[in-house]
Design a protein around this motif. Structure first.
Motif, short mmCIF file in Angstrom:
data_model
loop_
_atom_site.label_atom_id
_atom_site.label_comp_id
_atom_site.label_asym_id
_atom_site.label_seq_id
_atom_site.Cartn_x
_atom_site.Cartn_y
_atom_site.Cartn_z
N SER A 25 -70.49 -56.90 -11.40
CA SER A 25 -69.26 -57.68 -11.45
C SER A 25 -69.62 -59.15 -11.67
O SER A 25 -70.76 -59.57 -11.42
CB SER A 25 -68.49 -57.55 -10.14
OG SER A 25 -69.22 -58.19 -9.10
N PRO A 26 -68.67 -59.96 -12.11
CA PRO A 26 -68.94 -61.38 -12.23
C PRO A 26 -69.40 -62.01 -10.91
O PRO A 26 -70.28 -62.87 -10.91
CB PRO A 26 -67.60 -61.96 -12.71
CG PRO A 26 -67.01 -60.85 -13.52
CD PRO A 26 -67.36 -59.60 -12.73
N ALA A 27 -68.83 -61.56 -9.79
CA ALA A 27 -69.24 -62.11 -8.48
C ALA A 27 -70.69 -61.76 -8.18
O ALA A 27 -71.47 -62.61 -7.72
CB ALA A 27 -68.32 -61.59 -7.39
N ALA A 28 -71.09 -60.51 -8.44
CA ALA A 28 -72.49 -60.11 -8.22
C ALA A 28 -73.41 -60.86 -9.17
O ALA A 28 -74.51 -61.28 -8.77
CB ALA A 28 -72.64 -58.60 -8.39
N ALA A 29 -72.99 -61.03 -10.41
CA ALA A 29 -73.81 -61.77 -11.38
C ALA A 29 -74.04 -63.20 -10.91
O ALA A 29 -75.15 -63.74 -11.07
CB ALA A 29 -73.15 -61.75 -12.76
N GLY A 36 -80.39 -64.38 -5.81
CA GLY A 36 -79.98 -63.59 -4.65
C GLY A 36 -80.08 -62.12 -4.96
O GLY A 36 -80.20 -61.71 -6.12
N SER A 37 -80.02 -61.30 -3.93
CA SER A 37 -80.17 -59.85 -4.13
C SER A 37 -78.86 -59.16 -4.49
O SER A 37 -78.88 -58.04 -4.98
CB SER A 37 -80.74 -59.21 -2.86
OG SER A 37 -79.76 -59.22 -1.83
N ALA A 38 -77.72 -59.81 -4.22
CA ALA A 38 -76.39 -59.22 -4.44
C ALA A 38 -76.23 -57.91 -3.69
O ALA A 38 -75.53 -57.01 -4.13
CB ALA A 38 -76.09 -59.05 -5.93
#
Length: 177
Positions: A25-29, A36-38
């Motif tokens: 997702s854009p947030a995870a990206a 970060g590891s997301a």
């Protein structure tokens, strides 16, 4: 082998043999872009630099209002234990029937065929979509491991793009080795 396509939380999942590609997702990206590891278990503790750069490309696309779901970053996971090995994805949505891919593995995952398997899976998926008839990838002239990945995946060398060597696949790949 034809990849199995599904969705998790609305995001595309491509399963093929020993790997799973999970759309981010854009947030995870945004998290991955900052190393970060997301929330993902990474083989070497964190995403590689190429995956971070791809994640930054996704966040820039989102900020520009041009992000299209399904045409961004996927994390490469081992099917056996769901550990993340790297990233693969698109440099953008298809244009004139062509889509460009890029990929990156963590140091410990290199040399075991994971990149070839991931390139085959995403290429097979891409070429099954009506707007795509060509998958493109570029490498630095000195990046022999990446060039071998593309050759094993059935790509052919075409005219250079600026200072990069270009490779294309115009037919569905045979599947993972």
């Amino acid at each position: 082998m034809t990849p199995r396509i599904s969705r998790e939380n609305g995001l595309l999942v491509i399963e093929s043999g020993r790997l799973i590609l999970r759309e981010q997702s854009p947030a995870a990206a945004a998290v991955l872009a900052e190393a970060g590891s997301a929330g993902i278990d990474w083989l070497d503790g964190a995403p590689g630099s190429g995956t971070q750069i791809a994640a930054k490309m996704v966040t820039m696309t989102v900020e520009a209002g041009a992000f299209l779901p399904g045409w961004g970053l996927f994390v490469i996971h081992r099917s056996a234990d769901d550990v993340a090995l790297g990233g693969i994805g698109y440099h953008g949505p298809p244009a004139d029937g062509s889509v460009e891919i890029g990929y990156d593995l963590t140091e410990s995952a290199r040399g075991s065929g994971w990149a070839t398997d991931a390139v085959l899976a995403i290429s097979h998926w891409s070429l099954s979509l009506p707007p795509v008839n060509t998958v493109l990838a570029t490498t630095d002239p000195g990046n022999e491991p990446s060039q071998r990945v593309l050759a094993r995946a059935g790509f052919s060398r075409v005219a250079d793009r600026d200072a990069l060597w270009a490779y294309e696949l115009t037919a569905e790949p045979a599947g993972p080795r």
